[in-house]
Design an enzyme around this catalytic site. Structure first.
Site, PDB file in Angstrom:
ATOM      1  N   LYS A 124       5.438   1.927  -3.092  1.00  0.00           N
ATOM      2  CA  LYS A 124       5.303   3.115  -3.672  1.00  0.00           C
ATOM      3  C   LYS A 124       5.682   3.011  -5.193  1.00  0.00           C
ATOM      4  O   LYS A 124       6.208   1.940  -5.656  1.00  0.00           O
ATOM      5  CB  LYS A 124       6.385   3.843  -3.117  1.00  0.00           C
ATOM      6  CG  LYS A 124       6.087   5.476  -2.960  1.00  0.00           C
ATOM      7  CD  LYS A 124       4.907   5.938  -2.023  1.00  0.00           C
ATOM      8  CE  LYS A 124       4.779   7.328  -2.112  1.00  0.00           C
ATOM      9  NZ  LYS A 124       3.666   7.736  -0.983  1.00  0.00           N
ATOM     10  N   LYS A 132       0.920  -1.345  -0.090  1.00  0.00           N
ATOM     11  CA  LYS A 132      -0.004  -0.023   0.133  1.00  0.00           C
ATOM     12  C   LYS A 132       0.859   1.223   0.060  1.00  0.00           C
ATOM     13  O   LYS A 132       1.641   1.313   0.813  1.00  0.00           O
ATOM     14  CB  LYS A 132      -0.904   0.078   1.314  1.00  0.00           C
ATOM     15  CG  LYS A 132      -1.937   1.354   1.160  1.00  0.00           C
ATOM     16  CD  LYS A 132      -2.896   0.733   0.442  1.00  0.00           C
ATOM     17  CE  LYS A 132      -3.970   2.129   0.256  1.00  0.00           C
ATOM     18  NZ  LYS A 132      -3.464   2.725  -1.079  1.00  0.00           N
ATOM     19  N   GLN A 138       7.052   4.008   3.826  1.00  0.00           N
ATOM     20  CA  GLN A 138       5.713   3.486   3.953  1.00  0.00           C
ATOM     21  C   GLN A 138       5.727   2.193   4.745  1.00  0.00           C
ATOM     22  O   GLN A 138       4.549   2.150   5.267  1.00  0.00           O
ATOM     23  CB  GLN A 138       5.144   3.248   2.493  1.00  0.00           C
ATOM     24  CG  GLN A 138       3.548   3.464   2.345  1.00  0.00           C
ATOM     25  CD  GLN A 138       3.010   4.476   2.304  1.00  0.00           C
ATOM     26  OE1 GLN A 138       3.713   5.711   1.660  1.00  0.00           O
ATOM     27  NE2 GLN A 138       1.997   4.932   3.093  1.00  0.00           N
ATOM     28  N   THR A 164      -4.617  13.445   5.370  1.00  0.00           N
ATOM     29  CA  THR A 164      -3.196  13.621   5.849  1.00  0.00           C
ATOM     30  C   THR A 164      -3.274  14.953   6.421  1.00  0.00           C
ATOM     31  O   THR A 164      -2.495  15.097   7.689  1.00  0.00           O
ATOM     32  CB  THR A 164      -2.303  13.609   4.529  1.00  0.00           C
ATOM     33  OG1 THR A 164      -2.610  12.471   3.762  1.00  0.00           O
ATOM     34  CG2 THR A 164      -0.890  13.566   5.006  1.00  0.00           C
ATOM     35  N   GLY A 179      -2.948   8.088  -4.390  1.00  0.00           N
ATOM     36  CA  GLY A 179      -2.235   9.310  -4.975  1.00  0.00           C
ATOM     37  C   GLY A 179      -1.231   9.768  -4.336  1.00  0.00           C
ATOM     38  O   GLY A 179      -0.845   9.367  -3.132  1.00  0.00           O
ATOM     39  N   ASP A 180      -0.305  10.744  -4.727  1.00  0.00           N
ATOM     40  CA  ASP A 180       0.749  11.319  -4.150  1.00  0.00           C
ATOM     41  C   ASP A 180       1.173  12.518  -4.814  1.00  0.00           C
ATOM     42  O   ASP A 180      -0.053  13.186  -5.552  1.00  0.00           O
ATOM     43  CB  ASP A 180       1.938  10.408  -4.320  1.00  0.00           C
ATOM     44  CG  ASP A 180       3.113  11.126  -3.135  1.00  0.00           C
ATOM     45  OD1 ASP A 180       3.821  11.909  -3.593  1.00  0.00           O
ATOM     46  OD2 ASP A 180       3.182  10.452  -2.119  1.00  0.00           O
TER      47      ASP A 180
END
Length: 446
Positions: A125, A89, A110, A208, A164-165
């Site tokens: 990632k 994830k 992560q 976040t 997303g990032d």
């Protein structure tokens, strides 16, 4: 040479051109010497050597056609780092700076961030050196469809669930999900950060940023007997994390006076108007200096790194890695800052972190304080699996409790291992121990 020094040395020899990855490993390992001494069986089983090596790295080309009919080619990648406690994830980043070292650093972080949430998620990632800025919606769609054409071979709701990032928002997730569904002929929770009309979760956009503030409020109350109330706050960045960290900080009684983008920063002594900031960044996708058109009394300064010269009580770096260096840390401390919470991934350099800890600031490392995003992604996965959705209040309440639990676990672990109030050590150890014990239980072949 200790076992951890030897592992770190081998990481640097094996991947000599990946400084961000080296930094991430070193930052975690400098907390783990007591763990290695307490668990010689993990040393014997090679857990420390195995945890720094990704289980799988996937690299691929992404050809697409721009609006002028010209073929463009970008690089795509996915690093599936560790699945000891659950499916991989972690987000996808679309930015020109993306290369294997960045993705490995993010994937490594992560692992421990996901572990701290208490949810069954491994670490991964991915991303591409594609830059969505300046591209039309059709160009972004064609790129995302080509990217997913290859990525779809390697992901799945019970295998690897990207999110997303930087550079990957609801638009990009939508295009990728549509392509995945077409290829696989199935509707599953394979991506998180989806639109609310096709399986997304309420609060995911805010998660976040809200989570950083929930964590910081707990840390401030417990360590300094302080809070956001009546505090001056500076937030770097102006993406989702920054905007919603600023929103929650304001709701908790703080006054956010400065925010930035990659070109410069805005200072508004009356407090940043978040509706204006959302209009500029979320709707218009324009530069932050547009803020002056709506609030001419504010001041714009070129150079985003200078934002840390603004006097504040609480600093929330929410832009990108290594944005806050030792000199910036010294300036913050001299100006009376008493708390720093990382909203971005590794935004403070090691020198800055060491200085914050030495000077007894409340310092919250990103793997703990910005885990709210992936925690809510985990809640989205749960809702998708149940074919059910929770209200905004229900998800927000679950997020708040998760962040409070992360602080409690981090704080208590730090004390247990002799690092009282050192949340960096506490987060590193607490996140590592859960994953390491799972790896050990699953045998050497894992």
């Amino acid at each position: 040479m200790s076992i951890l020094s030897e592992v770190l040395s081998n990481v640097k020899k094996r991947d000599p051109y990946e400084p961000e990855f080296h930094q991430a490993v070193e930052e975690v390992f400098e907390s783990l010497e007591p763990v290695a001494k307490m668990h010689p069986e993990w040393v014997e089983a090679g857990v420390f050597q195995r945890i720094v090596e990704p289980e799988r790295q996937i690299f691929f080309r992404v050809p697409w056609i721009d609006d002028n009919g010209k073929v463009q080619v970008n690089r795509g990648m996915r690093v599936q780092f560790n699945s000891a406690i659950g499916p991989y994830k972690g987000g996808l980043r679309f930015h020109p700076s993306v290369y294997p070292g960045i993705i490995k650093f993010l994937g490594f972080e992560q692992i421990f961030k996901n572990s701290l949430t208490g949810l069954p998620m491994g670490g991964g990632k991915g991303g591409s050196d594609f830059d969505p800025k300046g591209k039309s919606d059709r160009e972004v769609m064609r790129f995302c469809q080509s990217f997913m054409l290859e990525l779809s071979r390697h992901i799945g709701a019970d295998t690897d669930v990207p999110a997303g990032d930087i550079g990957v928002g609801k638009r990009e997730i939508g295009y990728m999900f549509g392509m995945y569904k077409k290829i696989k002929n199935e509707f599953t929770g394979v991506l998180t950060g989806k639109g609310l009309n096709y399986g997304g979760s309420l609060v995911r956009t805010q998660a976040t940023g809200y989570g950083v503030c929930y964590f910081m409020e707990e840390a401030l109350n417990n360590i300094k007997n302080k809070s956001f109330n009546d505090s001056i706050v500076v937030v770097s960045g102006s993406g989702n994390v920054a905007i919603y960290a600023a929103e929650k900080a304001s709701q908790l009684g703080g006054k956010v006076v400065a925010m930035s983008d990659s070109k410069g920063y805005i200072y508004d002594s009356q407090g940043i108007n978040l509706e204006t900031m959302k209009k500029i960044k979320e709707v218009g996708r324009k530069r932050i200096n547009e803020y002056l058109k709506y609030h001419p009394e504010a001041v714009y300064t070129e150079g985003s790194s200078n934002i840390w010269s603004v006097k504040c009580d609480i600093a929330l770096p929410c832009a990108t890695q290594n944005e806050l260096d030792e000199n910036a840390a010294k300036t913050l401390i001299e100006n009376g800052c008493f708390a720093v919470g990382e909203g971005a991934n590794m935004p403070c350099t090691p020198e800055a972190v060491h200085l914050f800890i030495k000077k007894n600031l409340v310092f919250a490392p990103g793997k703990a304080s910005n885990a709210g995003g992936v925690a809510t992604s985990g809640l989205e996965m749960s809702q998708n699996s149940m074919r059910y959705s929770w209200t905004f209040e229900e998800v927000d309440s679950k997020l708040k409790e998760i962040m409070k639990d992360i602080f409690k676990n981090t704080h208590e672990t730090a004390k247990k291992y002799g690092f009282e109030n050192n949340l960096v050590a506490g987060a590193n150890i607490a996140g590592f121990v859960k994953v390491a014990s799972a790896m050990y239980d699953q045998g050497i072949a894992y």
